[in-house]
Write an enzyme that holds these catalytic residues in place. Structure first.
Site, PDB file in Angstrom:
ATOM      1  N   SER A  93      43.016  47.026  50.780  1.00  0.00           N
ATOM      2  CA  SER A  93      42.511  45.940  49.951  1.00  0.00           C
ATOM      3  C   SER A  93      41.247  45.331  50.541  1.00  0.00           C
ATOM      4  O   SER A  93      40.261  46.019  50.729  1.00  0.00           O
ATOM      5  CB  SER A  93      43.612  44.890  49.750  1.00  0.00           C
ATOM      6  OG  SER A  93      43.218  43.917  48.818  1.00  0.00           O
ATOM      7  N   ASP A 106      41.239  45.333  42.760  1.00  0.00           N
ATOM      8  CA  ASP A 106      42.320  44.573  42.143  1.00  0.00           C
ATOM      9  C   ASP A 106      42.066  43.068  42.221  1.00  0.00           C
ATOM     10  O   ASP A 106      42.844  42.286  41.676  1.00  0.00           O
ATOM     11  CB  ASP A 106      43.693  44.942  42.722  1.00  0.00           C
ATOM     12  CG  ASP A 106      43.849  44.593  44.199  1.00  0.00           C
ATOM     13  OD1 ASP A 106      42.857  44.169  44.828  1.00  0.00           O
ATOM     14  OD2 ASP A 106      44.967  44.758  44.725  1.00  0.00           O
ATOM     15  N   ASP A 114      36.923  43.511  45.285  1.00  0.00           N
ATOM     16  CA  ASP A 114      37.268  44.011  46.611  1.00  0.00           C
ATOM     17  C   ASP A 114      37.321  45.544  46.557  1.00  0.00           C
ATOM     18  O   ASP A 114      37.174  46.138  45.481  1.00  0.00           O
ATOM     19  CB  ASP A 114      38.572  43.392  47.108  1.00  0.00           C
ATOM     20  CG  ASP A 114      39.777  43.759  46.257  1.00  0.00           C
ATOM     21  OD1 ASP A 114      39.583  44.238  45.130  1.00  0.00           O
ATOM     22  OD2 ASP A 114      40.911  43.572  46.721  1.00  0.00           O
ATOM     23  N   ASP A 170      39.494  47.983  46.521  1.00  0.00           N
ATOM     24  CA  ASP A 170      40.368  48.734  45.609  1.00  0.00           C
ATOM     25  C   ASP A 170      40.375  48.139  44.206  1.00  0.00           C
ATOM     26  O   ASP A 170      41.177  48.536  43.363  1.00  0.00           O
ATOM     27  CB  ASP A 170      41.785  48.842  46.163  1.00  0.00           C
ATOM     28  CG  ASP A 170      42.491  47.498  46.285  1.00  0.00           C
ATOM     29  OD1 ASP A 170      41.814  46.501  46.593  1.00  0.00           O
ATOM     30  OD2 ASP A 170      43.720  47.444  46.086  1.00  0.00           O
TER      31      ASP A 170
END
Length: 577
Positions: free
Chosen positions: A149, A310, A306, A308
């Site tokens: 993340s 999400d 960010d 990834d």
């Protein structure tokens, strides 16, 4: 250094299972007892959602060996509870831009294949929400995403999803953890080559057809399609070297936003994060290049995901020409308010889901709008669980929106995890709409505060690394839970919520009530003036976090009161160590 730590280090150094290149890394630290201890004093924890750690060789590091161990545990669990049917359904796997992600994802696939479980692997990096979408779209038994993340660049991680598309919860969570912990030796891990996996039909690469299905599902969440001036509304966007570039650029273009400017220096995937070593959209520093581009092209909004994709953060230019950075709570309130004021046919049991550490301000808004609020523990997996319970009619509610203060939002139910792709789209829509009526995100936020009260939130995150850090965090949490005085920071305490004991105590009456949530290492104080103070260790980093929410008379008063509260509490905590 403890004997058992040294023995574990030597075991890895002498094992035939460890590659020679990795043994060289171990040999390089042979005279560094502190480093050996940090790498081998414990196993990298496979928690109730997965694991995250610093890259490196050792049991307390993220590496292909620990990835294989985790995947063997997952494989054993699937075989145990789902049998041959679950093995045939298989597991979907995605990965982000981080160093090692490709290797870790392939290793996961080849361990699954070695166990006779079909692996569906994306050909290149994809976002976490698309993985959540893929699990249900492909009908797999589980999903894996390799990502850390927003953690610093030295980290990577591994998250597990179940067949409902959400991160694992109970009973899967503890069941998988137990199976992972049972894998004690590398020789228990079943692993085959990529060629053999492909030949046996146990490895299948996912093509771009699924991307289109995901994008179409995201576009279904558009609330206002015809916004005057939308194609000329200028937006600056940055994926922060991560996975957001392709899906966000695509969905904005297909939704009619033709004036999107991507920050070139941050556009392409790069696990070194050369322009922002901490690729976290909560940090205003990541917007430096975006704001420079916005000033150049005349945009009033910058958005960043960010790695990834999400989570999303934004920067907006207010009427005074100053760039401001709405926090995660503020964006959640803005999105909720926009949805409730503009979405058609909102059901009578419409519901918003948030967490115990997110702003209490959503409650008066929800009450005025006549919608329900559900609170969960920290972590979007619990919001995903509530969505499923709505759909299965276990709870009376229809999902409208979910958010957590850490910049995670979900509009729609195409995913069961926070989704920065759909959030970026709806924030762009919201900003363009407000601009078209002569307003702005900043002005609308002020209207919300004027109407419902000047709430202000803040977070203190204190890093405590290594074994000693874990012990310090435990000591602080124990001290807070054992707080026996009826005051805190010179104010009367109204209620204390101990989520580990599932107990809420009314300090004025002495009455106790049960908290109907899973047990969690969290303590929350609610003071007489409406102040909320919550403490919890991070589940993904060596940190302890303190969350604050106060209510002020106006913006200046709220800012002053929050600063004073946070400083006093930080001094109190420092005295506990």
């Amino acid at each position: 250094m403890e004997k058992i730590v040294k023995e574990k280090y030597l075991e890895w150094l002498e094992s035939d299972y460890i590659d020679e290149k990795d043994k060289e890394e171990l040999k390089s630290i042979e005279n560094n007892e502190k480093e050996i201890e940090d790498r081998f004093y414990t196993n990298l924890s496979f928690g109730t959602g997965g694991m995250r750690g610093v890259r490196g060789v050792g049991t307390n590091r993220i590496n292909k060996y620990m990835i294989r161990k985790a995947t063997q545990g997952l494989s054993n669990y699937i075989e145990k509870v789902s049998g041959e049917e679950g093995k045939k359904k298989g597991v979907a796997i995605a990965y982000d831009c981080r160093i090692g992600s490709v290797e870790f994802a392939l290793n996961s696939a080849l361990v699954l294949a070695g166990n006779g479980i079909k692996a569906y692997l994306f050909k290149s990096l994809r976002s976490t929400p698309e993985l959540s979408f893929a699990v249900r779209e492909l009908g797999t038994e589980a999903g894996i995403v390799v990502t850390a993340s927003h953690n610093p660049q030295e980290y990577n991680g591994y998250k597990v999803y179940w067949k409902d598309g959400g991160q694992i919860i109970e009973p899967q969570a503890s069941g998988i953890v137990n199976e992972v912990n049972k894998v004690e030796n590398f020789n228990e891990i079943k692993f085959i080559s990529e060629e053999e996996a492909l030949e046996k039909g146990l490895l299948e690469y996912i093509d771009e057809t699924l991307d289109t299905k995901y994008i179409e599902a995201v576009k279904e969440q558009i609330i206002r399609k015809d916004i005057p001036g939308k194609k000329d509304f200028k937006i600056v966007y940055s994926p922060l070297h991560g996975t957001g570039r392709r899906p966000v650029q695509r969905v904005l273009k297909e939704a009619g936003f033709e004036s999107v400017y991507t920050v070139k220096a941050q556009e392409m995937p790069d696990g070194n994060f050369p322009t922002c070593s901490y690729a976290n959209p909560e940090d205003p520093a990541v917007f430096k290049l975006g704001i420079e581009l916005a000033e150049e092209v005349g945009a009033k909004i910058c958005m960043a995901n960010d790695p990834d994709a999400d989570r999303i953060g934004i920067a907006i230019k207010n009427n005074e020409g100053t760039w401001i950075y709405p926090n995660g709570n503020q964006m959640g309130l803005l999105l909720m308010n926009y949805i409730l004021e503009n979405k058609k046919d909102i059901p009578t049991n419409g519901s918003v889901i948030s967490t115990i550490v997110s702003t209490p301000m959503l409650d008066p808004i929800a009450k005025e709008k006549n919608i329900k609020v559900f609170r969960t523990l920290t972590g979007f997996k619990f919001i995903g669980e509530k969505i499923r319970e709505f759909e299965e009619k276990k709870l009376d509610g229809t999902y409208l929106f979910g958010f957590e203060e850490s910049y995670g939002y979900l509009i729609g139910t195409h995913a069961r995890d926070k989704d920065a792709v759909v959030s970026t789209l709806i924030i762009a829509e919201m900003a363009a709409y407000y601009d078209s009526i002569g307003s702005s995100i900043d002005e609308e936020l002020k209207k919300i505060y004027d109407k419902y009260g000047w709430y202000k939130e803040g977070i203190i995150a204190v890093t405590k690394k290594g074994k000693s850090g874990v012990e310090e965090i435990e000591k602080i949490m124990t001290s807070l839970k054992n707080h026996r005085e009826k005051t805190l920071l010179g104010k009367n305490i109204l209620r204390i919520k101990d989520f580990e004991q599932s107990l809420e105590k009314n300090i004025l009456t002495g009455e106790e009530s049960v908290i109907n949530l899973p047990k969690s290492n969290v303590i929350q104080f609610i003071l007489e003036d409406g102040t909320y103070i919550t403490g919890r260790p991070s589940g993904t980093e060596p940190k302890i976090k303190y969350y604050f929410c106060i209510i002020g008379k106006n913006s200046e008063d709220a800012e002053k009161k929050l600063k004073n509260t946070m400083e006093k509490f930080e001094n109190l905590v420092d005295s506990l160590v």
